[in-house]
Design a protein around this motif. Sequence first.
Motif, mmCIF file in Angstrom:
data_model
loop_
_atom_site.group_PDB
_atom_site.id
_atom_site.type_symbol
_atom_site.label_atom_id
_atom_site.label_comp_id
_atom_site.label_asym_id
_atom_site.label_seq_id
_atom_site.Cartn_x
_atom_site.Cartn_y
_atom_site.Cartn_z
ATOM 1 N N ARG A 1 34.686 25.260 70.335
ATOM 2 C CA ARG A 1 34.075 26.569 70.108
ATOM 3 C C ARG A 1 33.832 27.172 71.476
ATOM 4 N NH1 ARG A 1 34.203 28.517 64.937
ATOM 5 N NH2 ARG A 1 32.513 29.908 65.540
ATOM 6 N N GLY A 2 34.714 28.099 71.887
ATOM 7 C CA GLY A 2 34.613 28.613 73.240
ATOM 8 C C GLY A 2 34.889 27.488 74.227
ATOM 9 N N ARG A 3 33.918 27.200 75.101
ATOM 10 C CA ARG A 3 34.072 26.123 76.073
ATOM 11 C C ARG A 3 33.472 24.809 75.591
ATOM 12 N NH1 ARG A 3 32.760 28.960 81.966
ATOM 13 N NH2 ARG A 3 34.391 30.572 81.851
ATOM 14 N N SER A 4 32.918 24.794 74.389
ATOM 15 C CA SER A 4 32.255 23.597 73.881
ATOM 16 C C SER A 4 33.246 22.714 73.124
ATOM 17 C CB SER A 4 31.099 23.976 72.947
ATOM 18 O OG SER A 4 30.120 24.718 73.637
ATOM 19 N N ARG A 5 33.195 21.419 73.402
ATOM 20 C CA ARG A 5 34.043 20.454 72.701
ATOM 21 C C ARG A 5 33.346 20.001 71.426
ATOM 22 N NH1 ARG A 5 34.305 16.076 77.114
ATOM 23 N NH2 ARG A 5 35.333 14.851 75.453
ATOM 24 N N LEU A 6 34.142 19.814 70.366
ATOM 25 C CA LEU A 6 33.645 19.309 69.097
ATOM 26 C C LEU A 6 34.317 17.982 68.790
ATOM 27 C CD1 LEU A 6 33.795 22.575 66.928
ATOM 28 C CD2 LEU A 6 31.846 21.693 68.223
ATOM 29 N N ALA A 7 33.676 17.208 67.937
ATOM 30 C CA ALA A 7 34.230 15.922 67.524
ATOM 31 C C ALA A 7 33.711 15.571 66.145
ATOM 32 C CB ALA A 7 33.874 14.825 68.527
ATOM 33 N N LEU A 8 34.365 14.608 65.507
ATOM 34 C CA LEU A 8 33.918 14.068 64.234
ATOM 35 C C LEU A 8 33.044 12.846 64.486
ATOM 36 C CD1 LEU A 8 37.364 14.255 62.421
ATOM 37 C CD2 LEU A 8 35.383 15.694 61.909
ATOM 38 N N VAL A 9 31.978 12.722 63.707
ATOM 39 C CA VAL A 9 31.058 11.586 63.819
ATOM 40 C C VAL A 9 31.245 10.681 62.613
ATOM 41 C CG1 VAL A 9 28.663 10.869 64.067
ATOM 42 C CG2 VAL A 9 29.397 13.054 65.002
ATOM 43 N N LEU A 10 31.426 9.393 62.874
ATOM 44 C CA LEU A 10 31.517 8.380 61.820
ATOM 45 C C LEU A 10 30.537 7.262 62.140
ATOM 46 C CD1 LEU A 10 35.319 7.728 61.111
ATOM 47 C CD2 LEU A 10 33.711 8.997 59.694
ATOM 48 N N TRP A 11 30.013 6.653 61.071
ATOM 49 C CA TRP A 11 29.194 5.452 61.233
ATOM 50 C C TRP A 11 29.828 4.342 60.400
ATOM 51 C CZ3 TRP A 11 26.093 10.004 60.051
ATOM 52 C CH2 TRP A 11 25.529 10.583 61.189
ATOM 53 N N PRO A 12 30.856 3.650 60.954
ATOM 54 C CA PRO A 12 31.532 2.576 60.219
ATOM 55 C C PRO A 12 30.838 1.238 60.446
ATOM 56 C CG PRO A 12 32.696 3.002 62.248
ATOM 57 C CD PRO A 12 31.503 3.932 62.241
ATOM 58 N N GLU A 13 31.337 0.213 59.755
ATOM 59 C CA GLU A 13 30.804 -1.129 59.937
ATOM 60 C C GLU A 13 31.136 -1.675 61.320
ATOM 61 O OE1 GLU A 13 32.500 -3.348 56.773
ATOM 62 O OE2 GLU A 13 31.390 -2.302 55.195
ATOM 63 N N LYS A 14 32.286 -1.280 61.859
ATOM 64 C CA LYS A 14 32.723 -1.743 63.168
ATOM 65 C C LYS A 14 33.373 -0.581 63.887
ATOM 66 C CE LYS A 14 35.841 -5.075 65.390
ATOM 67 N NZ LYS A 14 36.830 -6.163 65.161
ATOM 68 N N GLU A 15 32.910 -0.276 65.107
ATOM 69 C CA GLU A 15 33.452 0.855 65.849
ATOM 70 C C GLU A 15 34.768 0.486 66.521
ATOM 71 O OE1 GLU A 15 30.297 2.085 68.492
ATOM 72 O OE2 GLU A 15 29.518 3.481 66.990
ATOM 73 N N LEU A 16 35.629 1.514 66.685
ATOM 74 C CA LEU A 16 36.928 1.324 67.333
ATOM 75 C C LEU A 16 37.028 2.225 68.551
ATOM 76 C CD1 LEU A 16 39.278 1.390 64.188
ATOM 77 C CD2 LEU A 16 38.187 -0.603 65.230
ATOM 78 N N GLU A 17 37.932 1.851 69.459
ATOM 79 C CA GLU A 17 38.216 2.673 70.636
ATOM 80 C C GLU A 17 39.717 2.742 70.845
ATOM 81 O OE1 GLU A 17 34.814 2.660 73.973
ATOM 82 O OE2 GLU A 17 35.728 0.695 73.684
ATOM 83 N N GLY A 18 40.182 3.884 71.376
ATOM 84 C CA GLY A 18 41.590 4.021 71.684
ATOM 85 C C GLY A 18 42.097 5.417 71.375
ATOM 86 N N ILE A 19 43.385 5.606 71.505
ATOM 87 C CA ILE A 19 44.057 6.867 71.177
ATOM 88 C C ILE A 19 44.954 6.583 69.981
ATOM 89 C CG2 ILE A 19 45.534 8.723 72.007
ATOM 90 C CD1 ILE A 19 44.690 8.031 74.841
#
Length: 360
Positions: free
Chosen positions: A192-210
């Motif tokens: 939104r303009g210069r602001s970055r947005l993201a989706l928030v999840l609360w899973p049983e186990k968090e993941l990282e990567g692309i």
Amino acid sequence: MLIEPRDPLIVRDGRPFTNSPGARARSLPFPLPQTLAGAYRTRRALLEGLPLPERAEEVLRWGLRGPLLAEEGREGWRLLLPRPLDALKLGERVYPLRPLELPEGAGTNLPEGLRPVGLPSPSLKEKPAPLSAFWYWESFLEWILKDSPEGFSPEGHGGPTPEVRTHVALEGATQTAREGFLFQTSGLEFARGRSRLALVLWPEKELEGIFPLGGERRLAFWRKGGPGVPPLPEALVQGLVRSKAARILFLTPAFLEGAYLPKGGAFGGARVEAAVVGRPQAVSGWDLREGRPKPSRRAVPAGSVYFVRLPEAWGEGEIRAWAERIWFQNLSDEEQDRRDGFGLAALGVWDGTLWKWEGA
């Protein structure tokens, strides 16, 4: 956990998209919980070496809560929530919608025992003004902690920005454009303009990567952290104890056995008195176990609000325990829908009184 799409996210709305000239692939305004649940389970299964669909039964038991929206701020990521549908803006003021008392001799076509919902005064006849589709947590918290806040002005915005791209089909042999074969895809730009947005999840186990997300396998950054689950406010619990009544607000779409009513007409023992429900949201998808499309179903949309009464026999201990079972938990009637993230709920105060019917 945060998921930030690198490119505009395409989450199709289910309308046909063929290879005919002028075809358009339309996107939903916000991804459904099952889209994120499917992407999360697929990615985690691959990382843990679980073959699909052979281990589908095990993978489908992985549950999550969300998705909600977050915006990057100076002090970290800020949580945004869907606009509650019991808020109506007329002119410059936001009014609450509340259950109404039927005048003597009047009736409705609502299920037995369910009250209509309306405005506090018959003189409020203005055309409703638009409200932001997503509210910052601070505004949402003020709305749920006050039954009828004076001078309330929510802060928020419309969420991800729609983006339309025009494409051309190519000739396979020459890799040149095919005459007249233009088509469009619409996606969601998480900014939104210069602001970055993201989706928030609360899973049983968090993941990282692309990892890929949505249509065309566009990439997204998956990272640990982000806004945590907000704690249950003590002021909210004390308000429920005083009134023995509450509002249940859905933050993600929900599947309920009675179309828009929960199984047995109650949420964990609290009886539904009235409801403000938006238009049903059609939901389909892909069946991982069967390898075929799921039948289409209708969900209660995010933002819907239910007014409930708690049993008179309940004391503070029972009410607190009930609130903890509801607060930021998935409330859909079927267990698999709850695992998929459908029916994430919050609570709000309601004094339990019925307003007079307009003109009564």
